[in-house]
Motif scaffolding. Sequence first.
Motif, PDB file in Angstrom:
ATOM      1  N   PHE A   1      92.325  61.396  60.660  1.00  0.00           N
ATOM      2  CA  PHE A   1      91.001  60.785  60.710  1.00  0.00           C
ATOM      3  C   PHE A   1      89.892  61.810  60.874  1.00  0.00           C
ATOM      4  CE2 PHE A   1      87.716  57.884  62.586  1.00  0.00           C
ATOM      5  CZ  PHE A   1      87.642  57.016  61.504  1.00  0.00           C
TER       6      PHE A   1
ATOM      7  N   SER B   1      82.816  63.765  57.948  1.00  0.00           N
ATOM      8  CA  SER B   1      81.852  63.213  57.000  1.00  0.00           C
ATOM      9  C   SER B   1      80.747  62.455  57.731  1.00  0.00           C
ATOM     10  CB  SER B   1      82.551  62.278  56.002  1.00  0.00           C
ATOM     11  OG  SER B   1      83.475  62.982  55.197  1.00  0.00           O
TER      12      SER B   1
ATOM     13  N   THR C   1      87.292  62.067  58.012  1.00  0.00           N
ATOM     14  CA  THR C   1      86.327  60.973  57.999  1.00  0.00           C
ATOM     15  C   THR C   1      85.251  61.190  59.055  1.00  0.00           C
ATOM     16  OG1 THR C   1      88.002  59.403  57.227  1.00  0.00           O
ATOM     17  CG2 THR C   1      86.025  58.481  58.268  1.00  0.00           C
TER      18      THR C   1
ATOM     19  N   LEU D   1      82.176  56.809  52.905  1.00  0.00           N
ATOM     20  CA  LEU D   1      83.335  56.185  53.554  1.00  0.00           C
ATOM     21  C   LEU D   1      84.227  55.407  52.592  1.00  0.00           C
ATOM     22  CD1 LEU D   1      81.518  54.937  56.766  1.00  0.00           C
ATOM     23  CD2 LEU D   1      83.035  56.919  56.550  1.00  0.00           C
TER      24      LEU D   1
ATOM     25  N   THR E   1      88.231  55.162  52.881  1.00  0.00           N
ATOM     26  CA  THR E   1      88.697  55.661  54.181  1.00  0.00           C
ATOM     27  C   THR E   1      89.247  54.558  55.070  1.00  0.00           C
ATOM     28  OG1 THR E   1      86.536  55.371  55.249  1.00  0.00           O
ATOM     29  CG2 THR E   1      86.944  57.477  54.124  1.00  0.00           C
TER      30      THR E   1
END
Length: 218
Positions: free
Chosen positions: A126, A132, A129, A91, A94
């Motif tokens: 987004f 992930s 993210t 992260l 991000t």
Amino acid sequence: MKKLGNLTVAAAAIALLAGCTNNPYTGEREAGKAGVYGGIGAVSGALIGAATSSKKDRTKGALIGAAVGGAAGGGYGYYVDTQEAKLRQTLQGTGVQVQRTGDQLTLIMPGNITFASNSADISSSFYPTLNSLVKVFKEFDKNGIAITGHTDSTGSQQLNQDLSNRRAQSVADYLAGNGVPSARISAYGAAASQPIASNDTAAGRAQNRRVEIDLQPL
């Protein structure tokens, strides 16, 4: 008894040393969370092992109990250590914050990067993210995933409740739709009831508009 006490302390020390790491900010050697949990487990295990053994076998029982207790105590601590490190790496950059309290990890996702104003539709920027996070949540599957939507105090209670519910559910649906087991996921809206900053300023209201994900042991 004195000998048992010495063995217990030694077992705890070994577990703590095994969990020691270098602090990346100070460079100093320090006990990691896994080591701390392992030390606690070793002490508990030693005491239980001694108490449940015959008098002549108490030393042996203490050592066995310390080994088993240290492994069990350090196991989940090490698991959370590893998951925390993976999340921070994944992260980075991000805008999502990673916080840890004991065995609980919390991800704080600011509203300005997750949703458009007054919308529960996830911003397209987004998605990478969230993708992930899906990978991390699949890899680390011993956590329940509690998703909470939050708003600022602007607008009516009903509007904020509805918006926070829908935002939390949007994140939950995305995770489940991409392979994270829905049995691990819960979602609800807290509206403006849990502010982390003052709603009297624009900056404070911006902080309060967020989605949080709490990761706790199943």
